[in-house]
Design a protein around this motif. Structure first.
Motif, mmCIF file in Angstrom:
data_model
loop_
_atom_site.group_PDB
_atom_site.id
_atom_site.type_symbol
_atom_site.label_atom_id
_atom_site.label_comp_id
_atom_site.label_asym_id
_atom_site.label_seq_id
_atom_site.Cartn_x
_atom_site.Cartn_y
_atom_site.Cartn_z
ATOM 1 N N SER A 24 0.826 -1.210 0.000
ATOM 2 C CA SER A 24 0.000 0.000 0.000
ATOM 3 C C SER A 24 0.862 1.263 0.000
ATOM 4 C CB SER A 24 -0.897 -0.028 1.238
ATOM 5 O OG SER A 24 -1.643 1.131 1.336
ATOM 6 N N SER A 25 1.960 1.228 0.717
ATOM 7 C CA SER A 25 2.879 2.367 0.850
ATOM 8 C C SER A 25 3.698 2.623 -0.407
ATOM 9 C CB SER A 25 3.837 2.090 2.009
ATOM 10 O OG SER A 25 4.452 0.814 1.808
ATOM 11 N N LYS A 35 -4.278 -11.482 4.171
ATOM 12 C CA LYS A 35 -5.138 -11.627 5.351
ATOM 13 C C LYS A 35 -6.551 -12.082 5.025
ATOM 14 C CE LYS A 35 -5.925 -7.330 3.747
ATOM 15 N NZ LYS A 35 -5.189 -6.101 3.473
ATOM 16 N N ALA A 70 -11.308 0.853 5.849
ATOM 17 C CA ALA A 70 -11.725 -0.064 4.782
ATOM 18 C C ALA A 70 -10.551 -0.237 3.811
ATOM 19 C CB ALA A 70 -12.925 0.523 4.046
ATOM 20 N N GLY A 72 -9.488 -3.651 4.247
ATOM 21 C CA GLY A 72 -8.896 -4.752 5.016
ATOM 22 C C GLY A 72 -9.245 -4.754 6.487
ATOM 23 N N GLU A 116 -6.827 -2.216 12.859
ATOM 24 C CA GLU A 116 -6.261 -2.414 11.520
ATOM 25 C C GLU A 116 -5.908 -3.900 11.366
ATOM 26 O OE1 GLU A 116 -5.770 -1.965 8.502
ATOM 27 O OE2 GLU A 116 -4.603 -0.122 8.274
ATOM 28 N N ASP A 117 -5.849 -4.366 10.135
ATOM 29 C CA ASP A 117 -5.430 -5.757 9.916
ATOM 30 C C ASP A 117 -3.906 -5.883 10.014
ATOM 31 O OD1 ASP A 117 -5.129 -4.263 7.623
ATOM 32 O OD2 ASP A 117 -6.140 -5.656 6.287
ATOM 33 N N GLY A 122 2.462 2.141 8.795
ATOM 34 C CA GLY A 122 1.556 2.849 9.704
ATOM 35 C C GLY A 122 0.807 3.988 9.026
ATOM 36 N N SER A 189 -5.589 -2.305 -2.247
ATOM 37 C CA SER A 189 -6.647 -1.555 -2.936
ATOM 38 C C SER A 189 -6.343 -0.072 -3.082
ATOM 39 C CB SER A 189 -7.982 -1.737 -2.208
ATOM 40 O OG SER A 189 -7.950 -1.092 -0.954
ATOM 41 N N ARG A 190 -5.240 0.422 -2.476
ATOM 42 C CA ARG A 190 -5.005 1.864 -2.478
ATOM 43 C C ARG A 190 -4.923 2.431 -3.902
ATOM 44 N NH1 ARG A 190 -2.721 5.960 0.954
ATOM 45 N NH2 ARG A 190 -2.290 4.534 2.649
HETATM 46 O O1 LIG Z 1 0.878 0.480 7.294
HETATM 47 P P1 LIG Z 1 0.695 0.729 5.820
HETATM 48 O O2 LIG Z 1 1.980 1.000 5.111
HETATM 49 O O3 LIG Z 1 -0.351 1.766 5.556
HETATM 50 O O4 LIG Z 1 0.202 -0.648 5.162
HETATM 51 C C1 LIG Z 1 -0.812 -1.445 5.722
HETATM 52 C C2 LIG Z 1 -2.149 -1.187 5.056
HETATM 53 O O5 LIG Z 1 -2.112 -1.745 3.730
HETATM 54 C C3 LIG Z 1 -3.253 -2.581 3.529
HETATM 55 O O6 LIG Z 1 -4.336 -1.833 3.042
HETATM 56 P P2 LIG Z 1 -4.479 -1.416 1.520
HETATM 57 O O7 LIG Z 1 -4.225 0.052 1.401
HETATM 58 O O8 LIG Z 1 -3.684 -2.309 0.641
HETATM 59 O O9 LIG Z 1 -5.973 -1.657 1.228
HETATM 60 P P3 LIG Z 1 -7.024 -2.776 1.733
HETATM 61 O O10 LIG Z 1 -7.250 -2.466 3.192
HETATM 62 O O11 LIG Z 1 -8.217 -2.472 0.935
HETATM 63 O O12 LIG Z 1 -6.436 -4.127 1.495
HETATM 64 C C4 LIG Z 1 -3.581 -3.080 4.911
HETATM 65 O O13 LIG Z 1 -4.955 -3.430 4.989
HETATM 66 C C5 LIG Z 1 -3.291 -1.877 5.775
HETATM 67 O O14 LIG Z 1 -4.395 -1.000 5.810
#
Ligand SMILES: O=P(O)(O)OC[C@H]1O[C@H](OP(=O)(O)OP(=O)(O)O)[C@H](O)[C@@H]1O
Ligand SMILES: O=C(O)c1cc(=O)[nH]c(=O)[nH]1
Ligand SMILES: [Mg+2]
Length: 194
Positions: A24-25, A35, A70, A72, A116-117, A122, A189-190
């Protein structure tokens, strides 16, 4: 439940993936925790989230509500809130920014745990916490199933992780050759709406 117990749940679900993933980052990693394969099993999800709820109460005491980012965070947020016996809400992106919608609201000063999942940098947690604060909530802690930053992610409030891992993640211009040689997957999904 300790880190090894949690990772065994991921292994048993086939959710501990190896390859080349963009996160996502935007960082790249040889490991991805898929997950959804964990949370699709209600009993597995319950075992993890019940343990997370117990850890939240043991660490910060009672809370008034749980709010998740949302997509995850929705399922583990719901299941953790169920065991905390508080209501479960989520924020979702509107033009890229997390917002509380769908009739969800918080009373001023309510004690909120952000659930958070997975935590990597972060960033998603910080964005979610910001949205909760804007909605009037007092975020007293963050909780997650897996913190894969090795405990280094700073979300601005205490982070209660059921499991902590230290997984390498690299900027796109600094990939080790063995990672660069693999085809890249973008499972989050970002970037979907761009
Ligand atoms: O700590 P970070 O660097 O932010 O990464 C972790 C985030 O990445 C994933 O979400 P993602 O944005 O992929 O979308 P999703 O929740 O729809 O899977 C996961 O669900 C966390 O929210
Ligand atoms: O950082 C992420 O985007 C991320 C890492 C991971 O292991 N699993 C996941 O769902 N998201
Ligand atoms: Mg997410």
């Amino acid at each position: 439940m300790n880190t090894e117990d949690v990772l065994n749940e991921f292994r048993d679900a086939g959710a501990l993936r190896e390859g080349h993933f963009v996160l996502s980052s935007g960082l790249h990693s040889p490991v991805f925790l898929q997950k959804n394969l964990v949370f699709m099993d209600g009993e597995r999800c319950e075992r993890l989230c019940k343990a997370l709820a117990e850890k939240v109460v043991a660490t910060v005491g009672p809370v008034d509500a749980a709010i998740s980012p949302a997509v995850g965070g929705i399922i583990p947020g719901y299941e953790t809130a169920k065991h905390l016996k508080v209501r479960s809400m989520y924020v979702e992106r509107v033009d890229g920014e997390f917002k509380l919608r769908r009739g969800f609201s918080v009373e001023p000063g309510e004690k909120i745990v952000m659930v958070e999942d997975i935590v990597t940098t972060g960033l998603s947690s910080r964005e979610c916490i910001e949205a909760i604060k804007k909605a009037g909530g007092d975020v007293i802690a963050a909780a997650c199933i897996v913190d894969r930053s090795g405990g280094r992610a700073d979300v601005g409030v205490p982070l209660i992780a059921l499991a902590t891992m230290d997984v390498p993640a690299y900027p796109a211009d600094a990939l080790p050759p063995e990672l660069a040689a693999l085809p890249v997957e973008d499972p989050g999904s970002r970037r979907l709406s761009k």
